[in-house]
Each structure stands twice: as structure tokens, then as C-alpha cells.
Design an enzyme around this catalytic site. Sequence first.
Site, PDB file in Angstrom:
ATOM      1  N   LYS A 203      -7.321   1.626  -3.413  1.00 48.36           N
ATOM      2  CA  LYS A 203      -7.051   1.269  -2.019  1.00 48.36           C
ATOM      3  C   LYS A 203      -7.277   2.471  -1.110  1.00 48.36           C
ATOM      4  O   LYS A 203      -7.765   2.331   0.025  1.00 48.36           O
ATOM      5  CB  LYS A 203      -5.620   0.752  -1.871  1.00 48.36           C
ATOM      6  CG  LYS A 203      -5.201   0.397  -0.448  1.00 48.36           C
ATOM      7  CD  LYS A 203      -6.022  -0.740   0.144  1.00 48.36           C
ATOM      8  CE  LYS A 203      -5.653  -1.033   1.598  1.00 48.36           C
ATOM      9  NZ  LYS A 203      -4.381  -1.755   1.744  1.00 48.36           N
TER      10      LYS A 203
ATOM     11  N   LYS B 197      -0.463   5.334   8.495  1.00 55.09           N
ATOM     12  CA  LYS B 197       0.372   5.415   7.294  1.00 55.09           C
ATOM     13  C   LYS B 197      -0.506   5.502   6.055  1.00 55.09           C
ATOM     14  O   LYS B 197      -0.285   6.338   5.163  1.00 55.09           O
ATOM     15  CB  LYS B 197       1.269   4.181   7.189  1.00 55.09           C
ATOM     16  CG  LYS B 197       2.241   4.219   6.003  1.00 55.09           C
ATOM     17  CD  LYS B 197       2.524   2.842   5.441  1.00 55.09           C
ATOM     18  CE  LYS B 197       1.392   2.388   4.542  1.00 55.09           C
ATOM     19  NZ  LYS B 197       1.715   1.168   3.771  1.00 55.09           N
TER      20      LYS B 197
ATOM     21  N   THR C  73       0.877  -1.169   0.000  1.00 50.06           N
ATOM     22  CA  THR C  73       0.000   0.000   0.000  1.00 50.06           C
ATOM     23  C   THR C  73       0.914   1.218   0.000  1.00 50.06           C
ATOM     24  O   THR C  73       1.597   1.504   0.983  1.00 50.06           O
ATOM     25  CB  THR C  73      -0.922   0.012   1.223  1.00 50.06           C
ATOM     26  OG1 THR C  73      -1.814  -1.101   1.146  1.00 50.06           O
ATOM     27  CG2 THR C  73      -1.740   1.297   1.279  1.00 50.06           C
TER      28      THR C  73
END
Length: 335
Positions: free
Chosen positions: A217, A285, A142
Amino acid sequence: MRFRGRHSRSRRLTGRKWTLFTEPGFSHRPLCSNPHPAKFRRFGMAKVAFIGLGVMGFPMAGHLKEKGGHDVTVYNRTASKAAEWAKKYGGRTGATPAEAAKDADFVFTCVGNDDDLRSVTVTETGVLAGMKSGSILIDNTTASAEVARELEAAAKAKDIGFIDAPVSGGQAGAENGVLTVMCGGDPAAFEKARPVIDAYARMVGLMGPAGAGQLTKMMNQICIAGVVQGLAEAIHFGKQSGLDIEKVIEVISKGAAGSWQMENRYKTMNAGKYDFGFAVDWMRKDLDIVLTEARRNGAKLPLTALVDQFYGDVQAMGGNRWDTSSLLARLDKKR
């Protein structure tokens, strides 16, 4: 986009009926009593490298070896982890990412962030230094859409395909081989890579050009942030009102308020247990990536920004490794 295509069919397999829906850009692996139906073994063995054996990468690489039947070589920054994987699954290890990727048909990366990704791909010992012409790099990290586009350009210069392919489903999804994989890249490269990705996925979709997987995502994480905060507030409100949370959820989960988070997390949230999935540090994050992209493209994300701050409060409580449902702990904290 609808997942059901025009060409749906059902078959009888080991006494149970399953249905496969096909549509260009999507691969949906059915869940059935036979974990390795012939449909998903027809691709044949490929030479595969997997870089990054964290809580996600370790089992994902294992599925490529055991379910996919591929010849897998792994690399991990901590060599003992790679040795542990090789002992468990019977694969090989490489001393560097480039060595692991040498002669591979498909190379997978699953590391921490943009900088980690660059270090295992575009450096002198990175995978692109060892990959052969015509091979394909699939990145499950990611990361930002920007780094995905960078890697596509670097790969293209070496006649290597690239797919950004972040995943959703958490550690449990990785261990059970039922991840959702959101891909960006060239359609031809995607179609070649899809049968290999299927080894650890329940749903695989091509969202657009390079970077589109990462942007998808980001949307996924935006949705999760809002849903978890809403669930945390509802449970907190119910407790403060003296309601029986079990009874309440049993009713409202069957209506419009129902969600995956409610079904799978309300019991542990109500019990004040937060060690069941994706860690707060990782979520922050991801939300940083989301908010950085929003500043770039002009999207307005007030709720996401607020929930990110709430996760900062959880970190200040010592909950860095608690799962994302720990937003409730912040509300329940005695003032």
C-alpha cells in the site's frame, strides 16, 4: 507478477461472457451483469464481525452482509453509526469490539491509524479478547508494517490467524465493492479469508508475510503522489499557456501520459472542484507512514517527501478535506 495464470477459462453467464484468471495468491473477481455469480457464493455463510464504520468500512461491511451472505455483527466507536448500519443491512451490533468478535470466524478492522488499531485489537475490550481459536483477523486499515507484525504475533499467541489487508480504490471503490486488497500473512490463513474478502474486492493478492500488504500500500501511495503532482503541473502549465485543457487531455490521455488520475480527475481539477475522493488529511497520514518506513529501510524518496510538503500547503489553504487532486489549487493560487 502477472495476474493471468495458467488456468484461465471463460464461461457464459446471463448472456454475457466473462473471464476468470486464477493464480496462486490472487483472486480477481470479474465484473459482469450478475453481481452475485454462484462462483463467489460457494464459500457459504460465515460468522463475521466488522470493526470501524467510516466512509470505507460502512459499505464494506454492507457487502459482506448483502453480497457475501454472511452473518455480520458490527462495532463502531460512535454507537449511533453502528445502529444506522444495522438498520440498513439487518445485522447486529456489539457494545465493544470483543463482544462483536465473539464466536466470529472472521473479524475485520478498518480504523484510522496504528493507535486506533491497537485500541480495538489488543486491549481488554479489543477483538483478540473475544475471538475464538482458529478464527482469522483481517485488518483493512492503512497502517504501518510494524503494527501489522505486532498484531500477527499477538494473534498467533491465541491461535488466531492474521492478515494485514489495506485497500485501494477510495470511497467509490468501497461503495461499489471493487476495491483492490493488498494482503500480508500466512498463505493458509489467506486462502481461508480470500473468499470472504471477495465480497468487497475486485482484486485480492497475497504479497508476502505479515506487513507485506502495508508495504505494498505504501508503494501504491508513492505512485499516486507522483502521478497527481505531474497531472496538476501539466494542467497548470496548459492554463498558463492558454490551451484548451479538454482538447489537450483528449489527445494525451491516449498516449504514454495517460493514467487513471487523468481519466477520472482532470475535468474536476480543471473546474477547480476537489470534493471527489480521498482527502488530503488521509493522504498526509499515509505519506507519513511511507516516509517513516523509508527512514527505517533506507529508501530514498525525494519526490514523495516534496509532494507531502505540497499537501501541507494545501492544508494551510483550508483544503484538509479536499481530495488529493487539489495539488492543482496550490499551483493556481494567486501569489
